[in-house]
Enzyme design. Sequence first.
Site, PDB file in Angstrom:
ATOM      1  N   GLY A   9      66.802  51.675  -6.193  1.00  0.00           N
ATOM      2  CA  GLY A   9      67.315  50.476  -6.853  1.00  0.00           C
ATOM      3  C   GLY A   9      66.434  49.285  -6.582  1.00  0.00           C
ATOM      4  O   GLY A   9      66.925  48.178  -6.322  1.00  0.00           O
ATOM      5  N   GLY A  10      65.113  49.485  -6.657  1.00  0.00           N
ATOM      6  CA  GLY A  10      64.175  48.463  -6.202  1.00  0.00           C
ATOM      7  C   GLY A  10      63.606  47.547  -7.266  1.00  0.00           C
ATOM      8  O   GLY A  10      62.740  46.731  -6.958  1.00  0.00           O
ATOM      9  N   SER A  11      64.085  47.641  -8.490  1.00  0.00           N
ATOM     10  CA  SER A  11      63.471  46.855  -9.562  1.00  0.00           C
ATOM     11  C   SER A  11      64.070  45.460  -9.728  1.00  0.00           C
ATOM     12  O   SER A  11      63.544  44.650 -10.494  1.00  0.00           O
ATOM     13  CB  SER A  11      63.568  47.611 -10.897  1.00  0.00           C
ATOM     14  OG  SER A  11      64.920  47.776 -11.279  1.00  0.00           O
TER      15      SER A  11
ATOM     16  N   ASN B 158      69.326  51.573  -1.410  1.00  0.00           N
ATOM     17  CA  ASN B 158      69.861  50.316  -1.918  1.00  0.00           C
ATOM     18  C   ASN B 158      70.585  50.459  -3.251  1.00  0.00           C
ATOM     19  O   ASN B 158      71.368  49.593  -3.627  1.00  0.00           O
ATOM     20  CB  ASN B 158      68.717  49.304  -2.062  1.00  0.00           C
ATOM     21  CG  ASN B 158      69.137  48.052  -2.787  1.00  0.00           C
ATOM     22  OD1 ASN B 158      69.876  47.218  -2.262  1.00  0.00           O
ATOM     23  ND2 ASN B 158      68.665  47.897  -4.023  1.00  0.00           N
TER      24      ASN B 158
ATOM     25  N   TYR C 224      84.453  50.546  -5.497  1.00  0.00           N
ATOM     26  CA  TYR C 224      83.343  50.026  -4.699  1.00  0.00           C
ATOM     27  C   TYR C 224      83.700  50.046  -3.214  1.00  0.00           C
ATOM     28  O   TYR C 224      82.925  50.530  -2.378  1.00  0.00           O
ATOM     29  CB  TYR C 224      83.034  48.603  -5.159  1.00  0.00           C
ATOM     30  CG  TYR C 224      81.824  47.972  -4.515  1.00  0.00           C
ATOM     31  CD1 TYR C 224      80.546  48.280  -4.959  1.00  0.00           C
ATOM     32  CD2 TYR C 224      81.960  47.034  -3.502  1.00  0.00           C
ATOM     33  CE1 TYR C 224      79.428  47.683  -4.395  1.00  0.00           C
ATOM     34  CE2 TYR C 224      80.860  46.435  -2.931  1.00  0.00           C
ATOM     35  CZ  TYR C 224      79.587  46.766  -3.379  1.00  0.00           C
ATOM     36  OH  TYR C 224      78.483  46.163  -2.809  1.00  0.00           O
TER      37      TYR C 224
ATOM     38  N   ALA D 210      85.836  51.876  -1.582  1.00  0.00           N
ATOM     39  CA  ALA D 210      85.958  53.225  -1.031  1.00  0.00           C
ATOM     40  C   ALA D 210      84.596  53.893  -0.866  1.00  0.00           C
ATOM     41  O   ALA D 210      84.321  54.531   0.163  1.00  0.00           O
ATOM     42  CB  ALA D 210      86.858  54.070  -1.936  1.00  0.00           C
TER      43      ALA D 210
END
Length: 253
Positions: free
Chosen positions: A14-16, A88, A152, A154
Amino acid sequence: MNLYLENKRVLITGGSKGLGKGIAKLFMEEGASVGICGRSQEALEHTRAELGSELLILQGDVTSREDRERILREFTEEYGGIDILVNNAGGSNGSAVLETSMEEFEEAFHLNYLSAVGMSKLAAEHMIKNEKGTIINISSIFGRESGGKPTYNASKAALISFTKSFADEMIRHGVRVSGVAPGSVLHPTGNWQKRLQENPDQINQYVQQNIPAQRFGTVEEIANTVVFLSSERASWVVGATLNVDGGQSYSNF
């Protein structure tokens, strides 16, 4: 303080954009060799144009087992191994429990929890061979207390629990696993920015009432913590998930 991260091989899911992008930027400033993955090739290319051509971009969906395996394989083929993994990738969906479908709960767990478990297992196989490595899981303060959407909360709670369990298993192999639980962070592509634009009075009131620091956190503040925990300066931090929230959470541990 020298964090000794020069030439460390770092993969960030999720690095963009958002936190992932900020984390990648700081690792690159520390001299690390960085790769990021994400679903959108366009977003990945935009981030590389902004951060520098040396950034490795890997398109894929970490909720897919096949994509996870390919991403890890392409990263290690490019850099010859992996030293640091930052899980991430994540997101929020659904609403109240009775108004949220089981499919949405399953989607949340695949994105926020199972993707991190899968990537961690793959990276750990490489790290064990080298008898060193670091895995950082990005969860949320709402994994410890109800504050976000039920799906989210949980799935992030599960990630915090996994972080401790996997850390105890891996430290004997020289691999450290820990986590960061951000509070409310403001950045251009985040939900808080959108809500602030739609209803500034309501959101500013929320900040005054719920965040003792009286402001949102920043991407840089989260990234600073992640990069420190990834370094040997944090060598005795094992299995902990650190709240980084300006005092927002109600928990006292």
